[in-house]
Design a protein around this motif. Structure first.
Motif, PDB file in Angstrom:
ATOM      1  N   TYR A  47       0.663   4.508  -2.691  1.00 35.94           N
ATOM      2  CA  TYR A  47       0.538   5.724  -2.287  1.00 35.94           C
ATOM      3  C   TYR A  47       1.809   6.521  -3.048  1.00 35.94           C
ATOM      4  CZ  TYR A  47      -3.734   5.303   0.319  1.00 35.94           C
ATOM      5  OH  TYR A  47      -4.878   5.301   0.643  1.00 35.94           O
ATOM      6  N   MET A  62       0.734  -1.321  -0.109  1.00 38.55           N
ATOM      7  CA  MET A  62       0.033  -0.123   0.087  1.00 38.55           C
ATOM      8  C   MET A  62       0.732   1.305   0.068  1.00 38.55           C
ATOM      9  SD  MET A  62      -2.978  -1.320   2.305  1.00 38.55           S
ATOM     10  CE  MET A  62      -4.017   0.120   2.233  1.00 38.55           C
ATOM     11  N   ILE A  63       1.913   1.214   0.715  1.00 34.26           N
ATOM     12  CA  ILE A  63       3.072   2.479   0.685  1.00 34.26           C
ATOM     13  C   ILE A  63       3.389   2.648  -0.829  1.00 34.26           C
ATOM     14  CG2 ILE A  63       5.277   2.936   1.059  1.00 34.26           C
ATOM     15  CD1 ILE A  63       4.785   1.628   3.800  1.00 34.26           C
ATOM     16  N   MET A 102      -2.704   4.168   8.959  1.00 34.52           N
ATOM     17  CA  MET A 102      -3.972   4.714   9.438  1.00 34.52           C
ATOM     18  C   MET A 102      -5.203   3.809   9.161  1.00 34.52           C
ATOM     19  SD  MET A 102      -5.929   8.203   8.501  1.00 34.52           S
ATOM     20  CE  MET A 102      -7.017   7.710   7.689  1.00 34.52           C
ATOM     21  N   MET A 103      -4.718   3.058   7.932  1.00 33.65           N
ATOM     22  CA  MET A 103      -5.867   2.275   7.570  1.00 33.65           C
ATOM     23  C   MET A 103      -5.701   0.819   7.999  1.00 33.65           C
ATOM     24  SD  MET A 103      -6.460   3.404   3.550  1.00 33.65           S
ATOM     25  CE  MET A 103      -4.877   3.502   3.087  1.00 33.65           C
ATOM     26  N   SER A 116       2.288   6.998   6.834  1.00 32.67           N
ATOM     27  CA  SER A 116       1.291   7.436   7.720  1.00 32.67           C
ATOM     28  C   SER A 116      -0.224   6.965   7.318  1.00 32.67           C
ATOM     29  CB  SER A 116       1.373   8.830   7.889  1.00 32.67           C
ATOM     30  OG  SER A 116       0.329   9.579   8.221  1.00 32.67           O
ATOM     31  N   ARG A 117      -0.667   7.179   6.103  1.00 32.09           N
ATOM     32  CA  ARG A 117      -1.789   6.879   5.617  1.00 32.09           C
ATOM     33  C   ARG A 117      -2.016   5.291   5.538  1.00 32.09           C
ATOM     34  NH1 ARG A 117      -4.749  10.266   0.826  1.00 32.09           N
ATOM     35  NH2 ARG A 117      -6.243   8.919   1.694  1.00 32.09           N
ATOM     36  N   GLU A 172       7.038   9.107   3.860  1.00 27.49           N
ATOM     37  CA  GLU A 172       6.442   9.410   5.344  1.00 27.49           C
ATOM     38  C   GLU A 172       4.948   9.432   5.151  1.00 27.49           C
ATOM     39  OE1 GLU A 172       9.035  10.884   4.058  1.00 27.49           O
ATOM     40  OE2 GLU A 172      10.699  10.421   5.372  1.00 27.49           O
ATOM     41  N   GLU A 173       4.680  10.250   4.125  1.00 30.13           N
ATOM     42  CA  GLU A 173       2.785  10.599   4.064  1.00 30.13           C
ATOM     43  C   GLU A 173       2.197   9.020   3.876  1.00 30.13           C
ATOM     44  OE1 GLU A 173       3.088  14.968   2.261  1.00 30.13           O
ATOM     45  OE2 GLU A 173       3.330  13.297   0.832  1.00 30.13           O
TER      46      GLU A 173
END
Lengths: 763, 329
Positions: B41, B37-38, B57-58, B53-54, B49-50
């Motif tokens: 994104y 998933m990283i 969160m999921m 983080s996302r 980093e974003e």
């Protein structure tokens, strides 16, 4: 038992019969309904509900947002300009400490409510829960009035501008307001998600689990229906920029690429965005689909070969350079992308076609000339031999300490596909480097990639204008294989600087562009990083594929390549202006019927216009003809010779002229006077009245008019109706002078006689 | 009764083992959902980093937590009826399965019954006609289709019957694109049947071969039994011999497999469902495996395991009914 068998057989038969029934059985009604609508169809991948959902902020959503939601502005990457959408105006503090946006008034959402600051804040406070970098730079949000919001920055930057104006679409407060209000409240209480995520965990969970039943935006289209294979969006009547010209958008799921291309070739879908599709498919598309319009655009990202510098002998820069010389980038590129690709001209870590856009030509000529690494297997071997490597019995080079030049290429995720990997293997084998190819699925590949469990691996590089810093960040610090502490080192020298530079710091500085970095400084950073990458070769740029976009000529759309070139990466987002500004419109026909008795500024025939266009036609009657009226779709549409018609649908236009009937008026020559119409023959429109005035000359009197030989009055003015050919004659009579002389003579004689008589008597 | 209890206990143990193995197997193979998933994104232009983080969160579980802790949490969830949460699809697993199972059961059960019935009839027929041209043709067909991947035949059927001939809807999926699935009316039912025809046909054509071959083999074996010869010698009618003596005995071994297949049915038909855009278990299993969506994969396998174990149990029970020689004890 028999009954069961009969029942089962019956059921199967019924099922088969129904399944084989003509399709029209169920679709007659729909087809009829569809005929009057303009529908744009595009392939679209999504997971239908209940698995797919409409929460904009969470993965797995059905991405219809680019049609349903609206942006503050549309951003054109090509020239860095913003076009106003629901943001009427905006202002950035000259000192980069605040940014203010004024919203357009009267913008309606699909549920009828009007856009205000609440909707914008609902969006941005949900973004806050994503810990988006945008909020690193926002210290405070001030609501000036219902339509004006001011963002106060934490430091000098313009980073948030792009994200507020273009990146995030505006969601509805009616859907997300309850979450965003709570976020706002927590922030007011002094809590900060970047300091302590736990303070917001319940809201994060709430946002994660939020499943709106539908999607409400203020975009040009609203959601009509979602089924397993198609999403229907319908034009929003109250859209701020007017009702969109296309009535419905159908987003269709295709099971396989073959079925998709079959639909495209048959013209059953109107658009596709495909990375380097097979030339055969494209050829079929343009030859078999008469409506196909295609354009090939560059992608700002390409394929790169990552080198794990932590492993000997790849840790030797000369070995990496030898690899760069040993690979024919054009050959391997065409193996992977049979539909075409551009081999990288330089090995500098970023999108090479953008080179001159970001770097000075003199710099390129002077400092990057050695980093082309043009295919030269002999030179590759020369470098290896220069390191003291010798070919082993199997032809593979061996280092002086006995290490074979045998590397593992872990490829997955589609960056370097299996045939391309095998081609690389064959190419490197020629120069005595053995490659073991491991083609794995995306998950295994990314696992190996992040752990540095590879010698060589596939990846991507980007344009300086597209996450450039992130790619450098990856090369240098992110992956264990590129651990700067072990292999790369943060400090590097470049020949035009006296002091070494910290590459990690340089790469990380860029996100603040341009508030804290001038264009000159930015160019200097790119130049420095390009030089270091070319010199150190942590990655080898390979090639970038082309994208083929199909549009359907049954629609009007921009054909300027400048617009389409911007869709290399942000495909959906980039398409937005087609719908926001009505740049994509169905074609409608204007049929101009042939005419008799006049000419039209638009010659008779069938013309195509974009729905909504305005067409002006002027009618000019020929001699002996008169323009009567326009008829549009069979109905009278004005008598003015100029017709302006709005092409809201196909129209048929007819200009009606009528021939004019003329009657001849013959004015005969006259004696003794003049006429207001000189003698001669004149043509007058039938029924017209003509007035002639007769003026007698001196010594004459007007006596009468004769029309067609018959007396027609004695007044000097004759009004005649031209209901037939007429001959007019004016009759003047001469005054008899002789009589007046005789009278005078008689009077004189009488007077003389009388005088003489009287005179005698008087004697 | 003791037999049923023993079988039930054994089934539960089997189930437990299957679920445990599945749980650990998918977590030890390389690749993890967070990295995947990283990457997703990152491809959208996020910084690492974003993206991290996302993703964190999921992800509803801590991917770095020890496996045994994750396992205990999973078991507790199962006992509560909570199979977890798919972070790829951002939905509770039970909801996904609740949606997928009816489609899978509908299409696969019909296919299975049809292929089984046709298979045993044709298998028995060619056993009687063994050596004939028909036997050779059907046996050849059976061998080919048994080995043929379902998606290849499926694609051929779509291409020929739907696209070229237009006999079936070329819009795939479980129903027509303009049909409102919330209305259970004639239009919806007709559309569902029309759209199910090709997947079912594909399944039947590819799975019937194995039933044919098994039934042929089983029938030939039974035909050699003395009781068949005795029945013929007693002058019994052919039809009675075929159904009561040969058919019933020959079909017995196939019943076990049929019952197990009923259980496997809940695993869906991976290739067919993906090809025909059928929203069954197979499709979600594919997503789960490719995205390393552990809860989704485990949930799908749990359902399949339960159904298979129950199918086995059913087979055992049925067997005793069909074959009087088999007793529970």
């Amino acid at each position: 038992m028999k009954a069961w068998r009969i029942l089962a057989s019956g059921l199967i038969c019924i099922m088969l019969l129904i399944s084989m029934a003509p399709q029209s059985f169920t679709s007659i009604k729909t087809v009829t309904a569809q005929e009057e609508k303009s529908v744009w169809i595009r392939p679209f991948g999504y997971n239908p509900p209940p698995v797919g959902h409409f929460n904009y902020f969470i993965s797995g959503s059905i991405a219809v947002f680019d049609w349903v939601f609206e942006l503050m502005t549309h951003y054109f990457a090509a020239n860095g300009t913003y076009i106003s959408c629901v943001a009427e105006s905006w202002q950035l503090d000259p000192d980069y400490m605040w940014f203010q946006v004024k919203l357009r008034k009267g913008v309606k959402f699909h549920d009828g409510h009007e856009l205000t600051y609440k909707d914008v804040l609902a969006t941005l406070y949900c973004v806050y829960l994503l810990k988006d970098r945008l909020w690193y730079f926002i210290k405070d949000v001030q609501v000036i009035d219902d339509y004006t919001i001011k963002f106060i920055f934490t430091e000098k930057t313009d980073y948030p501008v792009f994200y507020i104006l273009w990146h995030w679409m505006i969601v509805s407060y009616t859907q997300y307001g309850s979450i965003s209000d709570k976020v706002q409240q927590r922030i007011k209480e002094g809590k900060n998600i970047f300091d302590k995520t736990e303070d917001f965990q319940d809201l994060i969970n709430e946002l994660n689990q939020f499943r709106p039943e539908t999607v409400i935006g203020c975009g040009p289209y609203k959601l009509k229906s979602v089924t397993e294979t198609m999403i229907v969006l319908e034009a929003f009547e109250d859209y701020w920029n007017g009702k969109p010209p296309i009535d419905e958008i159908h987003l269709v799921r295709y099971a396989t690429a073959d079925l998709l291309w079959e639909a495209l070739i048959k013209g059953e879908a109107h658009y596709v965005w495909a990375i380097s599709p097979s030339p055969d498919l494209v050829r079929r598309l343009v030859t078999e689909n008469p409506y196909a319009w295609t354009i090939r655009i560059p992608r700002p990202v390409g394929v790169t070969l990552y080198i794990n510098k932590a492993k000997y002998p790849l840790s030797l820069v000369d070995v990496r350079r030898a690899l760069a010389y040993a690979i024919n980038r054009s050959e391997v590129g065409w193996v992977q992308y049979t539909g075409g690709c551009v081999p990288s001209e330089y090995v500098i870590g970023f999108h090479v076609p953008d080179l001159t856009r970001y770097l000075n030509q003199s710099f390129i000529n002077q400092w990057l000339k050695d980093f082309k690494y043009e295919y030269n297997p002999a030179k590759a071997e020369q470098i290896l031999q220069g390191l003291g490597f010798k070919r082993g019995a199997d032809g593979v080079y061996v280092t002086p300490n006995g290490t074979r030049l045998e590397f593992t290429l872990v490829t997955g995720g589609g960056w370097i596909n299996a045939p391309a990997a095998e081609n690389l293997k064959a190419q490197l084998q020629k120069v005595g480097i053995k490659l073991n190819v491991q083609v794995v699925d995306t998950a295994v590949w990314s696992d190996a990639f992040y752990r540095g469990a590879y010698d060589l691996s596939g990846g991507v590089y980007g344009s300086p204008g597209f996450s450039f810093d992130e790619y450098y960040h990856k090369y240098m610090t992110l992956y264990p294989g590129h651990d700067p502490a072990k292999t790369w080192g943060q400090m590097h020298s470049v020949p035009w600087k006296t002091q070494p530079v910290n590459v990690t710091k340089l790469a990380k500085t860029i996100p603040l562009f341009p508030a804290q970095i001038s264009q000159a400084e930015l160019t200097e950073i790119y130049s420095t990083l390009a030089y270091i990458t070319g010199n150190e070769v942590p990655v080898i740029n390979l090639y970038q594929p082309a994208v083929v976009i199909l549009m359907d000529k049954r629609f009007v759309f921009p054909t300027d390549p400048g617009y389409w070139n911007g869709l290399g990466s942000y495909e959906l987002h980039g398409l937005r202006p087609l719908f926001t500004f009505g740049w994509l419109r169905p074609k409608v026909n204007l049929t101009v019927e042939s005419v008799v008795g006049g000419t039209l500024s638009l010659a008779p025939g069938r013309y195509e216009y974009g729905k909504g266009d305005t067409v002006t036609i002027t009618a000019t009657p020929l001699s002996r003809y008169r323009f009567e009226r326009w008829e549009v779709d069979g109905s009278p549409a004005g008598t003015d010779t100029t017709l302006t018609i709005k092409m809201d649908r196909s129209h048929r236009v007819k200009a009606v002229f009528s021939s004019i009937i003329y009657k001849t008026l013959t004015v005969l020559p006259v004696e003794g006077g003049t006429l207001s119409i000189a003698p001669g023959s004149y043509e007058y429109e039938a029924g017209q009245t003509v007035t002639i005035t007769a003026t007698p000359s001196s010594g004459y009197n007007f006596e009468r008019w004769e029309v067609d030989g018959s007396p027609a009055g004695t007044s000097t003015t004759l009004t005649i109706t031209m209901d037939a050919d007429h001959t007019v004659k004016a009759v003047f009579t001469r005054i008899p002078y002789e009589m007046y002389i005789g009278i005078v003579v008689v009077i004189v004689i009488i007077a003389v006689a009388a005088y003489l008589i009287l005179k005698r008597r008087g004697k | 009764m003791r037999w049923i209890v023993r079988k039930t206990v054994l089934s539960v143990i089997t189930l437990f083992c299957a679920v445990t193995i599945t749980f650990f197997l998918y977590r030890v193979i390389p690749g993890n959902p967070v990295d995947l998933m990283i990457n997703y994104y990152l491809s959208l232009g996020y910084s690492y980093e974003e993206a991290l983080s996302r993703v964190l969160m999921m992800v509803p579980f801590v991917p770095t937590a020890p496996l045994h802790e994750q396992y205990v949490d999973f078991l507790k969830g199962v006992l509560r009826g909570d199979l977890g949460y798919s972070f790829t699809l951002a939905q509770p697993i039970t909801r996904i399965l609740g949606y997928a199972i009816p489609w899978t059961v509908f299409s696969v059960s019909i296919s299975l019954v049809i292929s089984f019935l046709l298979g045993i009839m044709m298998g028995m027929y060619i056993a009687y006609k063994r050596g004939s041209l028909l036997d050779k043709i059907i046996s050849f067909y059976s061998s080919i289709t048994t080995a043929m991947p379902q998606n290849i035949l499926g694609f051929f059927l779509i291409w020929s019957l739907a696209i070229q001939l237009g006999w079936f809807p070329k819009e795939l999926g479980p129903y027509g694109p303009r049909v409102d699935p919330s209305k259970f009316n004639l239009e919806f039912i007709t559309s569902v049947l029309r759209h199910a025809a090709l997947p079912i046909l594909t399944y039947v054509l590819t799975s019937m071969g194995s039933w044919i071959l098994m039934m042929k083999s089983s029938t030939i074996s039974v035909l050699g039994e003395y009781y068949v010869t005795a029945a013929e010698a007693r002058g019994l009618k052919d039809r009675r011999i075929v159904t009561t003596y040969v058919g019933r005995n020959a079909v017995l071994p196939l019943f076990t497999r049929f019952a197990i297949s009923l259980g496997f049915m809940f695993g869906g038909a991976l290739l067919i469902e993906n090809l025909f855009l059928y929203p069954g278990i197979g499709r979600y299993l594919t997503i789960g495996i490719s995205m390393r969506d552990y809860p989704l994969v485990t949930g799908c396998f749990l359902i399949t395991s339960v159904a298979t174990v129950l199918g086995n149990l059913l087979a055992d029970l049925l067997y005793s009914r069909l074959d009087p020689r088999i007793r529970f004890e």
